[in-house]
Structure formats: C-alpha cells, structure tokens
Design a protein around this motif. Structure first.
Motif, PDB file in Angstrom:
ATOM      1  N   LEU A 165       5.764 -11.683   5.030  1.00  0.00           N
ATOM      2  CA  LEU A 165       5.604 -10.268   4.685  1.00  0.00           C
ATOM      3  C   LEU A 165       4.288 -10.054   3.949  1.00  0.00           C
ATOM      4  CD1 LEU A 165       6.494  -7.333   3.919  1.00  0.00           C
ATOM      5  CD2 LEU A 165       7.728  -8.343   1.995  1.00  0.00           C
ATOM      6  N   PHE A 179      12.969 -11.853   3.115  1.00  0.00           N
ATOM      7  CA  PHE A 179      13.602 -13.105   2.671  1.00  0.00           C
ATOM      8  C   PHE A 179      14.917 -13.345   3.406  1.00  0.00           C
ATOM      9  CE2 PHE A 179      11.435 -15.289  -0.887  1.00  0.00           C
ATOM     10  CZ  PHE A 179      10.301 -14.497  -0.947  1.00  0.00           C
ATOM     11  N   ALA A 180      15.644 -12.266   3.724  1.00  0.00           N
ATOM     12  CA  ALA A 180      16.882 -12.429   4.486  1.00  0.00           C
ATOM     13  C   ALA A 180      16.560 -13.010   5.863  1.00  0.00           C
ATOM     14  CB  ALA A 180      17.594 -11.083   4.617  1.00  0.00           C
ATOM     15  N   GLN A 208      17.423 -12.776  -3.407  1.00  0.00           N
ATOM     16  CA  GLN A 208      17.935 -12.991  -2.049  1.00  0.00           C
ATOM     17  C   GLN A 208      18.260 -14.480  -1.841  1.00  0.00           C
ATOM     18  OE1 GLN A 208      17.916  -9.979  -0.278  1.00  0.00           O
ATOM     19  NE2 GLN A 208      19.242 -10.952   1.254  1.00  0.00           N
ATOM     20  N   LEU A 209      17.362 -15.355  -2.294  1.00  0.00           N
ATOM     21  CA  LEU A 209      17.577 -16.800  -2.126  1.00  0.00           C
ATOM     22  C   LEU A 209      18.766 -17.282  -2.960  1.00  0.00           C
ATOM     23  CD1 LEU A 209      13.899 -18.168  -2.178  1.00  0.00           C
ATOM     24  CD2 LEU A 209      15.367 -17.783  -0.200  1.00  0.00           C
ATOM     25  N   LYS A 229      13.844 -14.777   6.475  1.00  0.00           N
ATOM     26  CA  LYS A 229      12.898 -15.883   6.261  1.00  0.00           C
ATOM     27  C   LYS A 229      11.619 -15.645   7.067  1.00  0.00           C
ATOM     28  CE  LYS A 229      16.015 -19.437   4.611  1.00  0.00           C
ATOM     29  NZ  LYS A 229      16.705 -18.396   3.829  1.00  0.00           N
ATOM     30  N   GLY A 253       4.672  -7.958  -5.146  1.00  0.00           N
ATOM     31  CA  GLY A 253       6.003  -7.445  -5.472  1.00  0.00           C
ATOM     32  C   GLY A 253       7.110  -8.045  -4.623  1.00  0.00           C
ATOM     33  N   GLN A 254       6.956  -9.303  -4.240  1.00  0.00           N
ATOM     34  CA  GLN A 254       7.947  -9.933  -3.358  1.00  0.00           C
ATOM     35  C   GLN A 254       8.823 -10.960  -4.060  1.00  0.00           C
ATOM     36  OE1 GLN A 254       6.726 -11.384   0.477  1.00  0.00           O
ATOM     37  NE2 GLN A 254       4.806 -10.301   0.398  1.00  0.00           N
ATOM     38  N   ALA A 288       9.044 -18.302  -4.527  1.00  0.00           N
ATOM     39  CA  ALA A 288      10.434 -17.946  -4.826  1.00  0.00           C
ATOM     40  C   ALA A 288      11.364 -19.122  -4.542  1.00  0.00           C
ATOM     41  CB  ALA A 288      10.852 -16.719  -4.009  1.00  0.00           C
ATOM     42  N   PRO A 319      10.886  -6.644   0.710  1.00  0.00           N
ATOM     43  CA  PRO A 319      10.935  -8.055   0.310  1.00  0.00           C
ATOM     44  C   PRO A 319      12.317  -8.670   0.548  1.00  0.00           C
ATOM     45  CG  PRO A 319       9.901  -6.729  -1.403  1.00  0.00           C
ATOM     46  CD  PRO A 319      10.534  -5.778  -0.427  1.00  0.00           C
ATOM     47  N   ARG A 320      13.360  -7.880   0.292  1.00  0.00           N
ATOM     48  CA  ARG A 320      14.722  -8.381   0.518  1.00  0.00           C
ATOM     49  C   ARG A 320      14.916  -8.700   2.006  1.00  0.00           C
ATOM     50  NH1 ARG A 320      18.229  -6.003  -3.805  1.00  0.00           N
ATOM     51  NH2 ARG A 320      17.064  -4.390  -4.901  1.00  0.00           N
ATOM     52  N   THR A 379       2.713  -6.983   1.742  1.00  0.00           N
ATOM     53  CA  THR A 379       3.034  -5.660   1.197  1.00  0.00           C
ATOM     54  C   THR A 379       1.761  -4.874   0.905  1.00  0.00           C
ATOM     55  OG1 THR A 379       3.114  -6.634  -1.008  1.00  0.00           O
ATOM     56  CG2 THR A 379       5.217  -6.337   0.120  1.00  0.00           C
ATOM     57  N   LEU A 434      12.428  -9.925  -6.004  1.00  0.00           N
ATOM     58  CA  LEU A 434      13.500  -9.542  -5.083  1.00  0.00           C
ATOM     59  C   LEU A 434      13.831 -10.693  -4.140  1.00  0.00           C
ATOM     60  CD1 LEU A 434      12.344  -5.893  -4.347  1.00  0.00           C
ATOM     61  CD2 LEU A 434      14.425  -6.583  -5.540  1.00  0.00           C
ATOM     62  N   GLY A 435      12.816 -11.461  -3.743  1.00  0.00           N
ATOM     63  CA  GLY A 435      13.037 -12.598  -2.853  1.00  0.00           C
ATOM     64  C   GLY A 435      13.879 -13.669  -3.528  1.00  0.00           C
ATOM     65  N   ALA A 486       4.611 -15.993  -1.280  1.00  0.00           N
ATOM     66  CA  ALA A 486       5.778 -15.493  -2.006  1.00  0.00           C
ATOM     67  C   ALA A 486       7.021 -16.318  -1.678  1.00  0.00           C
ATOM     68  CB  ALA A 486       6.017 -14.022  -1.662  1.00  0.00           C
ATOM     69  N   PHE A 487       7.158 -16.696  -0.423  1.00  0.00           N
ATOM     70  CA  PHE A 487       8.359 -17.423  -0.019  1.00  0.00           C
ATOM     71  C   PHE A 487       8.392 -18.796  -0.677  1.00  0.00           C
ATOM     72  CE2 PHE A 487      11.188 -19.888   2.678  1.00  0.00           C
ATOM     73  CZ  PHE A 487      12.274 -19.025   2.768  1.00  0.00           C
TER      74      PHE A 487
END
Lengths: 329, 266
Positions: free
Chosen positions: A120, A114-115, B143-144, A117, B135-136, B107, A110-111, A122, B139-140, B103-104
């Motif tokens: 994803l 998002f890094a 990150q943001l 963009k 589960g995103q 978040a 997930p990290r 899962t 943690l996302g 998720a994006f």
C-alpha cells in the motif's frame, strides 16, 4: 463481464448513498490507468442500498461494479467494511486498488492492505502503470523527496490525495455489469457514540480561499490578532506553523504542515515563518504563496511567489491598510 | 482488573522541523540522508506517549515503549522514558534501517515483539510517522494482532476493561468505545508530551530495557517487505519570488497589496 487484473476503485458513498467527489476523481484517474495498460476499470460499493451508486459508477466509466449490501453497512465501521472489501478484492482479483485519502480512506485502507497482505502507498499524488504494475508517487520526508513505490505481488493498493486527478464525466449511455458479493458481516467490536460537531466560528483551514499564517517570529499570541485582522479583510482563515502552536499562542487545530493540516488555498500568506520542511510540505499546493520575513535568507522566499523583507510589525499595517483601501472597507 | 499494561510504539526520525537543506536526497541509493539535524521521536508518537501517561495517571498501570530501528539514539529514548514510561523494548539491527523496511515489515516486527514482551491491554501509536507520513503501521499492527483499532484519537480514556476514545474529524469529533485489548493511533490534539525533570532523566537509565534482534523474534526483515521504493527524487518546489521593496517596510506592505491587486490575486 468483469475481468481479472482490473483497476478497482473503492467508492466512498455519501449518507444518501451517492459516490462522493473523490470517487469520481479516482474513476477519472483509474480510466487513464486502465487505458494505458489495457485493463478494465471497476468499482466497489458497500452500503445499505447500492443500486443508484452502481448506476453512477457505471455512468462514470466502471465496466463492472462489485456491491456488498446490507443494513449493517449504514455507517462506516472499519471491521465490517474491511471484511466486505477483502471479499470483493478476492473475488475481483484486481491488479490495482484505488481509495481516496479521506478521513474514512485513511482509516480503511491500511487495515484492508494488511488483511490482504498487499502493498500500500498512502497519500499518493500521482499514479502510473509500469509493466502492468501500479507505481505510486508520494512525498516523503516532509516533501523533501518524492518516492515512487511499487509492490511485490498483487494487488497493489494506493490511497490518493483528493484533487490529484480530474473527475470522470458521467455519461448515462455507458453500460456495465453489477456483481453482487455475499459477505457475512462479523460482529462489531467498536461502538460508535455519534459525532459531535464543533462550532466553526472562523473559516476552516481546509476550505479557506485565503490563509494567513504566523510563525515563531510573531513572538507571542498578540501577533495573531493582527493576522486575524488581515485574514478577516480577505475572508480567510488564520493558521500557524508548529512553534507558535507548541508555545500555546494559537490552537493546535489551526496548525498548518505535515503534522497539522495540509492546505491548498488560492493565497497563502506566511508571516514570520522561515519555512521548515514539514511546514512547506503542507502548503505546496497553494496557488500563490506570499512571504513576509525580516531575514532575506529565509528559505520561505525560495518557495514564494511574492515577498517583502521586513519586520512584520511594520509591513503588516501597510499591507492591511492598502487592502482596506482597495476593497473599500 | 489486573494492572493495565500499556504499550506505546515510537519511531525515531530526523527532526521534521529541520530546514529543507538538512535532507539530502541520494537518488542513486534511493535514500534521504539527514545533515546536521538530530533524531527525534516522531511528533505524533510523542503525543501517543503523552496519551499513555494520562491514562496511567487516571487508571494506573505501567507503560512499555517499543521501537524498531537501527542505531537508535539512547538520549532520545531516555528523555522519552523519563516523561513517564516504565520500560523500553527495542528491536535493533542493521536490517531494521529505515530504508530496509516498509510498513508491513515494520508492523510484523512490532507484532512479534508484542507477542514476546506482552501481553498489552492498550497499544498506542502515532497516527503517522514524520518521515514516511504513511499512517499504516499502527492500524496494520492491530490487524496482525487481530485486535480492534481506532484511528486518529484526540483523547483516550480507560475505565475498567473499556476504552473511550474521541477520534478527530475535520469538523468535530466522534466518541468510540471498545473493550480492551485495543490499539489506538493518536493525533496531536491529545496534547504535547510533557518535559521530564533532570532527576527523571537520570533515573530513566535504571529502568528495565531489553533489545531483540529480528532473529530472536524469528523474523528476517528483508523478506517481509512488500512495498519498495523504485525511484527517489528531490522535487523542485522553488518558485520565482518577486521581492517587493518600498521606501519603508509600511510602504513595501502597501506596494505588495497593490501588486496583488494588479495581478488579480486579491
């Protein structure tokens, strides 16, 4: 030569630096995706010394392996690994990135998504390339629905449930290119104080060949002692659905289901469990499911291979004593 | 150090303990409609709230609950607040419906709300939600917000400006320490959310509550979505069950054992 738009598998390395079993499964899956879409299978490895891992990854089908090396990568640190892999993905320009849905993978991906963009999915259970884009299927709503996800834009990332594919068979005659990627590691923000291993007196649920689980209908902690007897006979572990855990009859570490542990034993025995969706979703990969429940209408019978309708207090002694006879113990 | 500001991100989901018949899969509309089951706080989010309450008990501070959704149940929120939180912030809009967000987007909305309602020293989320199980978002979100994050915590403690977290491993746990601000995703090993008293539920109605629209945060949820559902189907997980009968329940149990032996299962 490393091609753009490839299928990139992120390898998880053992402490000794070897790609783990899930990585080989990802390469097996990735090879199929690459063949069906005319793309190149690639891998990425981050570690202190990646030479032998790269050789294994190439032998297992990767035409190009991107490596990031340094003493900073001795153990998994999410900040360092995400920075390294972000750079790898930028350099490789893949259309799809596959990661194992393991303890590390669940923390990492997930990290990374998002890094970047990037989209994803899962815990994917199957993957396909559709019109050059990755389509990932995963269970949602406790397995009551299967959803196919496609990302807008590239790359698309997926973490794949262990066991979802057959592992690639290494062939030492395969050749491939190793591309070293230089990354400046950021300063660590987390400090790791070491792992504490807990005593595993009982068989671990994830590794158990047989699991005997109890539900609300057991009525109390005493019922679990009888399940333990059956589990011991079969060399298995004792699990529980959520209600007994909430009631404090059985430890939460032994909870089976989407909110506990997802298991895939050879035999799953559900005792006095009616079958909530989140529980069923955690056991659907079991080879054989056996249900004992007093309610003939209990949903658990619909998803079981063998069943007995009856009070568990009476059925269980009959089952255990005959098993003792059969096994001669 | 000033008072500790704790944020707990929560999601309302159809009760995952509901029977499979309660989840109606509409393949044409690509959505799942819950039938006859109430919304609940996603179980791991309850654990996150419990972890926050324990930190507050030990280190002081205040707890803000934050949720993104559409038609959020007030009763569910009040009961959760009454367990030990101090303030509720929601981002509510038809465009924030479960089907409309990934998720994006979720978040991103949470990050915007954190910037508006924060700052926070410690952000807690569940390790994953019970509907998507992705589960995103936790943690996302970290990150943001460019803050460090630790996932799957079984225990969270704060001492001064430092957090000590025990993360759950398959065969034990690992101790991770970090300076605040920090985001931690929480697992059920933390323990169940305590039950609030009736008095506390009554009092929860008087706690400060704010609601934002995505537009208030300068966001358009639909344009943020990256991952889209293209197909949704009801899986066939039914098996053909061989019901074993006997002269008595004990006998049926014995016959089951014999059959399992015959079929080479034991």
């Amino acid at each position: 030569m490393a091609e753009k738009e490839g299928i990139l598998v992120i390898a998880e390395l053992s402490p000794a630096g070897a790609p783990d079993a899930v990585t080989l499964e990802l390469l097996g899956l990735g090879a199929r995706l690459a063949a069906s879409s005319g793309k190149q299978l690639q891998a990425a490895a981050v570690g202190i010394d990646t030479a032998s891992a790269a050789a294994t990854l190439i032998a297992s089908g990767a035409a190009a392996v991107f490596t990031v090396e340094g003493s900073a990568y001795a153990a998994y640190d999410p900040d360092l690994h995400v920075t390294a892999l972000e750079k790898v993905v930028e350099e490789a320009g893949p259309s799809a990135v596959l990661v194992g849905n393991t303890t590390v993978g669940q923390d990492l991906v997930p990290r990374l998504a998002f890094a970047l963009k990037a989209g994803l999915t899962t815990d994917a259970v199957s993957l396909e390339m559709k019109g050059g884009a990755l389509a990932s299927t995963k269970p949602v709503y406790g397995g009551n629905a299967m959803a196919v996800f496609v990302s807008r834009g590239k790359p698309a990332l997926a973490s794949v449930r262990p066991g979802a594919g057959d592992p690639a068979k290494p062939d030492a005659s395969r050749t491939g290119e190793t591309v070293k990627v230089d990354v400046e590691a950021p300063s660590p923000r987390l400090s790791f104080g070491g792992k504490v291993l807990e005593e595993g007196g009982d068989v671990r649920l994830e590794e158990a060949r047989v699991i005997v689980s109890g539900g609300r209908g057991l009525g109390g902690a005493e019922g679990f002692e009888q399940l333990r007897e059956l589990a011991r006979l079969l060399g298995g572990a004792v699990g529980a659905s959520r209600p007994p855990v909430d009631a404090g009859w059985w430890p939460s570490t032994q909870q089976v289901g989407i909110t506990g542990k997802i298991v895939s034993p050879e035999v799953y025995v559900a005792v006095a469990i009616s079958g909530s969706s989140q529980h069923l979703s955690g056991i659907s990969d079991s080879r054989v499911i056996v249900a004992i429940n007093k309610d003939p209408e209990a949903y658990i019978f619909k998803v079981s291979d063998y069943g007995v309708v009856g009070e568990w207090q009476q059925v269980l002694p009959g089952l255990s004593s005959r098993i003792r006879e059969i096994l001669g113990v | 150090m000033a008072e500790l500001n704790i944020l707990v991100c929560v999601k309302q989901v159809p009760d995952p303990e509901g029977p499979p018949s309660a989840f109606e899969v509409d393949s044409a509309a690509r959505k799942v409609t819950p039938k006859g089951i109430p919304p609940v706080l996603s179980p791991f989010d309850e654990n996150a709230l419990e972890a926050a309450i324990r930190v507050k008990e030990a280190a002081g501070g205040s707890i803000t609950m934050l949720s993104v959704g559409n038609n959020l149940s007030k009763a569910v929120m009040l009961k959760a607040l009454a367990s030990g939180a101090d303030r509720l912030v929601t981002v509510e809009d038809p465009s924030c419906d479960q089907e409309g967000l990934d998720a994006f987007a979720t978040a991103s909305l949470l990050a915007a709300a954190v910037r508006k309602a924060g700052p926070f020293d410690l952000i807690l989320t569940g390790r994953q939600a019970a509907d998507t199980n992705a589960g995103q978002v936790g943690l996302g979100l970290a990150q943001l917000l460019s803050i460090p994050a630790v996932s799957v915590a079984g225990k969270v403690e704060v001492n001064g400006g430092t957090a000590r977290v025990e993360t759950v491993l398959p065969d034990g746990y690992e101790v991770v320490e970090a300076s605040l601000p920090l985001l931690v995703t929480v697992s059920h090993e933390v323990g169940d959310l305590r039950y609030p008293s009736l008095m506390a539920i009554k009092k929860a109605k008087t706690l400060p509550m704010e609601t934002f629209k995505p537009a208030d945060l300068g966001m358009e949820p639909g344009s943020l979505v990256i991952n889209e559902i293209t197909e949704l189907t009801a899986p066939n997980r039914e098996r053909r069950c061989r019901l074993v009968e006997g002269e008595s329940p004990e006998d049926a149990g014995a016959k089951l054992a014999a059959l399992l032996k015959e079929d080479k299962i034991i």
